[in-house]
Design a protein around this motif. Structure first.
Motif, PDB file in Angstrom:
ATOM      1  N   ASN A 245       0.819  -1.212   0.000  1.00  0.00           N
ATOM      2  CA  ASN A 245       0.000   0.000   0.000  1.00  0.00           C
ATOM      3  C   ASN A 245       0.855   1.267   0.000  1.00  0.00           C
ATOM      4  O   ASN A 245       1.906   1.335   0.643  1.00  0.00           O
ATOM      5  CB  ASN A 245      -0.932   0.012   1.214  1.00  0.00           C
ATOM      6  CG  ASN A 245      -1.942  -1.117   1.161  1.00  0.00           C
ATOM      7  OD1 ASN A 245      -2.316  -1.581   0.081  1.00  0.00           O
ATOM      8  ND2 ASN A 245      -2.375  -1.574   2.335  1.00  0.00           N
ATOM      9  N   ILE A 246       0.367   2.285  -0.710  1.00  0.00           N
ATOM     10  CA  ILE A 246       1.094   3.545  -0.825  1.00  0.00           C
ATOM     11  C   ILE A 246       1.335   4.172   0.544  1.00  0.00           C
ATOM     12  O   ILE A 246       2.402   4.725   0.816  1.00  0.00           O
ATOM     13  CB  ILE A 246       0.325   4.528  -1.734  1.00  0.00           C
ATOM     14  CG1 ILE A 246       0.254   3.985  -3.169  1.00  0.00           C
ATOM     15  CG2 ILE A 246       0.983   5.898  -1.720  1.00  0.00           C
ATOM     16  CD1 ILE A 246      -0.551   4.836  -4.116  1.00  0.00           C
ATOM     17  N   GLU A 247       0.330   4.097   1.420  1.00  0.00           N
ATOM     18  CA  GLU A 247       0.467   4.729   2.726  1.00  0.00           C
ATOM     19  C   GLU A 247       1.545   4.076   3.588  1.00  0.00           C
ATOM     20  O   GLU A 247       1.963   4.629   4.606  1.00  0.00           O
ATOM     21  CB  GLU A 247      -0.869   4.715   3.473  1.00  0.00           C
ATOM     22  CG  GLU A 247      -1.480   3.341   3.670  1.00  0.00           C
ATOM     23  CD  GLU A 247      -2.427   2.945   2.542  1.00  0.00           C
ATOM     24  OE1 GLU A 247      -3.286   2.093   2.798  1.00  0.00           O
ATOM     25  OE2 GLU A 247      -2.296   3.505   1.429  1.00  0.00           O
ATOM     26  N   GLU A 248       2.007   2.889   3.173  1.00  0.00           N
ATOM     27  CA  GLU A 248       3.077   2.208   3.906  1.00  0.00           C
ATOM     28  C   GLU A 248       4.458   2.754   3.530  1.00  0.00           C
ATOM     29  O   GLU A 248       5.469   2.383   4.134  1.00  0.00           O
ATOM     30  CB  GLU A 248       3.050   0.706   3.601  1.00  0.00           C
ATOM     31  CG  GLU A 248       1.885  -0.036   4.218  1.00  0.00           C
ATOM     32  CD  GLU A 248       2.124  -0.407   5.665  1.00  0.00           C
ATOM     33  OE1 GLU A 248       3.282  -0.455   6.086  1.00  0.00           O
ATOM     34  OE2 GLU A 248       1.127  -0.654   6.369  1.00  0.00           O
ATOM     35  N   GLY A 249       4.496   3.620   2.511  1.00  0.00           N
ATOM     36  CA  GLY A 249       5.775   4.117   2.005  1.00  0.00           C
ATOM     37  C   GLY A 249       6.729   4.648   3.056  1.00  0.00           C
ATOM     38  O   GLY A 249       7.888   4.201   3.143  1.00  0.00           O
ATOM     39  N   PRO A 250       6.307   5.591   3.890  1.00  0.00           N
ATOM     40  CA  PRO A 250       7.215   6.135   4.920  1.00  0.00           C
ATOM     41  C   PRO A 250       7.723   5.070   5.878  1.00  0.00           C
ATOM     42  O   PRO A 250       8.906   5.075   6.244  1.00  0.00           O
ATOM     43  CB  PRO A 250       6.347   7.171   5.640  1.00  0.00           C
ATOM     44  CG  PRO A 250       5.334   7.583   4.617  1.00  0.00           C
ATOM     45  CD  PRO A 250       5.028   6.339   3.849  1.00  0.00           C
ATOM     46  N   LYS A 251       6.842   4.151   6.288  1.00  0.00           N
ATOM     47  CA  LYS A 251       7.268   3.105   7.207  1.00  0.00           C
ATOM     48  C   LYS A 251       8.268   2.165   6.533  1.00  0.00           C
ATOM     49  O   LYS A 251       9.263   1.760   7.148  1.00  0.00           O
ATOM     50  CB  LYS A 251       6.062   2.305   7.715  1.00  0.00           C
ATOM     51  CG  LYS A 251       6.454   1.221   8.720  1.00  0.00           C
ATOM     52  CD  LYS A 251       5.251   0.425   9.206  1.00  0.00           C
ATOM     53  CE  LYS A 251       5.685  -0.704  10.142  1.00  0.00           C
ATOM     54  NZ  LYS A 251       4.548  -1.527  10.610  1.00  0.00           N
ATOM     55  N   ARG A 252       8.002   1.812   5.261  1.00  0.00           N
ATOM     56  CA  ARG A 252       8.942   0.951   4.528  1.00  0.00           C
ATOM     57  C   ARG A 252      10.321   1.591   4.475  1.00  0.00           C
ATOM     58  O   ARG A 252      11.345   0.939   4.713  1.00  0.00           O
ATOM     59  CB  ARG A 252       8.438   0.693   3.101  1.00  0.00           C
ATOM     60  CG  ARG A 252       7.273  -0.250   2.975  1.00  0.00           C
ATOM     61  CD  ARG A 252       7.156  -0.753   1.534  1.00  0.00           C
ATOM     62  NE  ARG A 252       7.101   0.323   0.567  1.00  0.00           N
ATOM     63  CZ  ARG A 252       5.987   0.812   0.034  1.00  0.00           C
ATOM     64  NH1 ARG A 252       4.805   0.324   0.405  1.00  0.00           N
ATOM     65  NH2 ARG A 252       6.029   1.784  -0.853  1.00  0.00           N
ATOM     66  N   MET A 253      10.333   2.870   4.155  1.00  0.00           N
ATOM     67  CA  MET A 253      11.609   3.581   4.035  1.00  0.00           C
ATOM     68  C   MET A 253      12.361   3.600   5.360  1.00  0.00           C
ATOM     69  O   MET A 253      13.572   3.317   5.410  1.00  0.00           O
ATOM     70  CB  MET A 253      11.364   5.015   3.548  1.00  0.00           C
ATOM     71  CG  MET A 253      12.632   5.816   3.329  1.00  0.00           C
ATOM     72  SD  MET A 253      12.294   7.517   2.776  1.00  0.00           S
ATOM     73  CE  MET A 253      11.422   7.196   1.233  1.00  0.00           C
TER      74      MET A 253
END
Length: 247
Positions: free
Chosen positions: A183-191
């Motif tokens: 999911n796009i909203e997971e982007g910051p957490k993934r990074m």
């Protein structure tokens, strides 16, 4: 008094990683300079056409032609050769012809590099260090190509021997992580989680990380923890890492 933001130096060039995979690159000329240009664009997975009389090909360019790594047009340049080109590199010993080719490229809005003529270059080739996915380019903006080569060698000599492999393994982990958290909203957490992995694990750890290790490590993404490689291989449950393994 120094300002709160970086000073503007000017006189530089914008150094980018230009993705030219499957783009059509036209190389005009078949000598030593052309050979170097061809290697650079083939390494970037471009489709290359070389326009030059066969008698003017040096051994390396002739080898690329024989191996069908490039297409070859056995004659001198003609304006129609620019049709469909995404990028042009001219490396011929004829300043007048080179300038004319550059003007034609400008008319067609095609990015061009005219060898040894900095004012007629939309982009420059720097001195590049390559180690797997790692690429480091040093540019002198046309002022001193030999010095760029010397600086590049000094930088490369300071790099860890296994940096390329470590980067490759991190890239594989990132791809797997995107499947776990698409999911796009997971982007910051993934990074942020990937940053933790890179900061906590040594280069040797990253190089030694197997596919099985990656699958185990990804289990710690949801609770946002990063255990050591040793702990991953011990298969400890998430709750076991409430001390030195948490970041």
């Amino acid at each position: 008094m120094e300002g709160p933001y970086p000073d503007i130096q000017g006189g530089g060039s914008l150094i980018l990683a230009w993705q030219i995979r499957n783009k059509h690159v036209l190389v005009i000329g078949g000598g030593e300079v052309a050979a170097g240009r061809i290697v650079n664009v083939l390494n970037a997975d471009a489709k290359v056409t070389v326009v030059a009389p066969r008698s003017g090909l040096n051994d390396e360019v002739a080898y690329r032609v024989h191996q069908k790594q490039v297409e070859h047009v056995d004659r001198n340049f003609e304006p129609s050769d620019l049709d469909g080109a995404d990028m042009v590199m001219c490396a011929v010993d004829d300043p007048e012809a080179s300038s004319q080719i550059y003007k034609l490229c400008k008319e067609k809005r095609i990015a061009a590099n005219i060898a040894d003529v900095p004012p007629e270059c939309d982009f420059y080739f720097g001195s590049v260090h390559r180690d797997g996915p790692l690429q480091i380019m040093v540019s002198t903006n046309g002022n001193g190509p030999k010095l760029a080569n010397i600086v590049r060698k000094q930088i490369a000599a300071t790099l860890p021997y296994n940096i390329g492999t470590a980067i490759q393994r991190v890239g594989m982990l990132r791809k797997k992580l995107r499947k776990v958290a698409p999911n796009i909203e997971e982007g910051p957490k993934r990074m942020q989680w990937m940053i933790k992995v890179c900061e906590k694990w040594t280069l040797d750890d990253l190089c030694e990380m197997t596919d099985e290790d990656m699958e185990e490590l990804l289990g710690f993404y949801k609770p946002n923890t990063v255990p050591s490689l040793e702990a991953v291989r011990l298969g400890e449950p998430d709750g076991a890492f409430d001390g030195p393994f948490l970041i």
